[in-house]
Scaffold this active site. Sequence first.
Site, short mmCIF file in Angstrom:
data_model
loop_
_atom_site.label_atom_id
_atom_site.label_comp_id
_atom_site.label_asym_id
_atom_site.label_seq_id
_atom_site.Cartn_x
_atom_site.Cartn_y
_atom_site.Cartn_z
N CYS A 85 69.41 -36.47 -11.80
CA CYS A 85 69.72 -35.13 -11.31
C CYS A 85 69.90 -35.13 -9.79
CB CYS A 85 68.59 -34.16 -11.69
SG CYS A 85 68.95 -32.50 -11.15
N GLY A 130 80.19 -39.76 -18.38
CA GLY A 130 80.99 -39.35 -17.22
C GLY A 130 82.45 -39.16 -17.57
N ASP A 131 82.90 -37.89 -17.54
CA ASP A 131 84.31 -37.52 -17.69
C ASP A 131 84.89 -37.77 -19.07
OD1 ASP A 131 84.02 -36.95 -15.02
OD2 ASP A 131 85.19 -38.65 -14.29
N ARG A 156 80.30 -31.86 -19.82
CA ARG A 156 81.21 -30.74 -19.58
C ARG A 156 82.39 -30.69 -20.54
NH1 ARG A 156 82.04 -32.51 -13.65
NH2 ARG A 156 81.85 -34.45 -14.82
N ALA A 169 71.17 -28.47 -17.97
CA ALA A 169 70.31 -27.32 -17.68
C ALA A 169 71.18 -26.09 -17.47
CB ALA A 169 69.48 -27.60 -16.44
#
Length: 333
Positions: free
Chosen positions: A105, A207-208, A231, A23
């Site tokens: 979330c 994750g990561d 990310r 988001a």
Amino acid sequence: MSADTVKIGAVELKKTAALAPMAGVADRAYRIMCKKFGAAYVVSEMVSAKGICYSDRKTAGLCTITPEERPMAIQLFGSEPEFMAKAVDIVLRYEPDIIDINMGCPVPKVVNTSAGSALMKDVDLAAEITSAAVKAAGEVPVTVKIRSGWNSESINAVMFAKALEKAGASAIAVHGRTREQYYSGEADISVIKDVKEAVRIPVIGNGDVNDLRSCLDMYEKTGCDLVMIGRGSYGNPFVFREIEAYFNGEEYVPPTLEEKMQVMLEHIRLILSLSEKSEELAMHEARKHAAWYMNGYYGSAKFRGCCYQLSSYDEAVRLAEEFIRLQRSRNLC
Ligand SMILES: Cc1cc2nc3c(=O)[nH]c(=O)nc-3n(C[C@H](O)[C@H](O)[C@H](O)COP(=O)(O)O)c2cc1C
């Protein structure tokens, strides 16, 4: 050679890496860029099931899917099975390839409505919501994105995933952190392995992961069916190209600085063309993306600061040129 595939319901996906829902970050322009660079599929920003039912103005903008984004999942969050079913029925008109339910979330605004990762504390309700969504979705597969648990005392992803499988979920994405951890510390990927061993539906490891090495690690250490990147794709759609090239048995050519700046400008043009706002206001949304493309270079902190002042596309072009000149002057590219 081309990459293996994995099936979620009847949807066949490249077994490379998918783009995670984010988001405020992974909007349409971002998703199109990641898809263009090879993401296996992309997921919308989370959309409130209740908001949709009350015909929230933002719904159409969040749920519309362009051909360049497909295959794409629309992600819903909510804590009431009836609203979830109704919301699924409404979003079907946007013809999502997959419907995903957010049960991971951590933010208070979502958790305080008993949605997102709060559902990890109530497996019965989570299963009811999933089952209601599955029933409403018909042929469209429903996936659920979860965390390892609520906190370190309640790591329950295995039991939770089994319940969701029973409720009809077609795949489970697992982010190896608890709600308590938010995004801190390291993701515990052993939980993903445990979930994979416990269910028959595909498991998506998250994750990561931020490069080919960490992607292969995720596949090897967990046995997951697909990897999902959040990310690690900031200013870096190239991560999908690198992973896809590997699985296609092709040589990977990392982007030069010039290519990065070209792609950054392409991304900004896309943001501007998709926005209904004025150039100046749309540039506010583009600023953080521009800054991310400059990460990791000499003097990039100063340049990233300049990105946060950008108010037109022409300024972005000039900044990119200046950035390239600086790196060249120091023989850094
Ligand atoms: C800015 C931001 C927004 C996010 N929004 C969502 C969201 O809307 N739905 C969701 O399920 N997860 C969301 N997440 C979590 C990511 O999908 C992902 O699970 C998490 O970032 C861990 O993966 P990564 O280490 O590859 O980033 C968000 C994460 C970030 C950083």
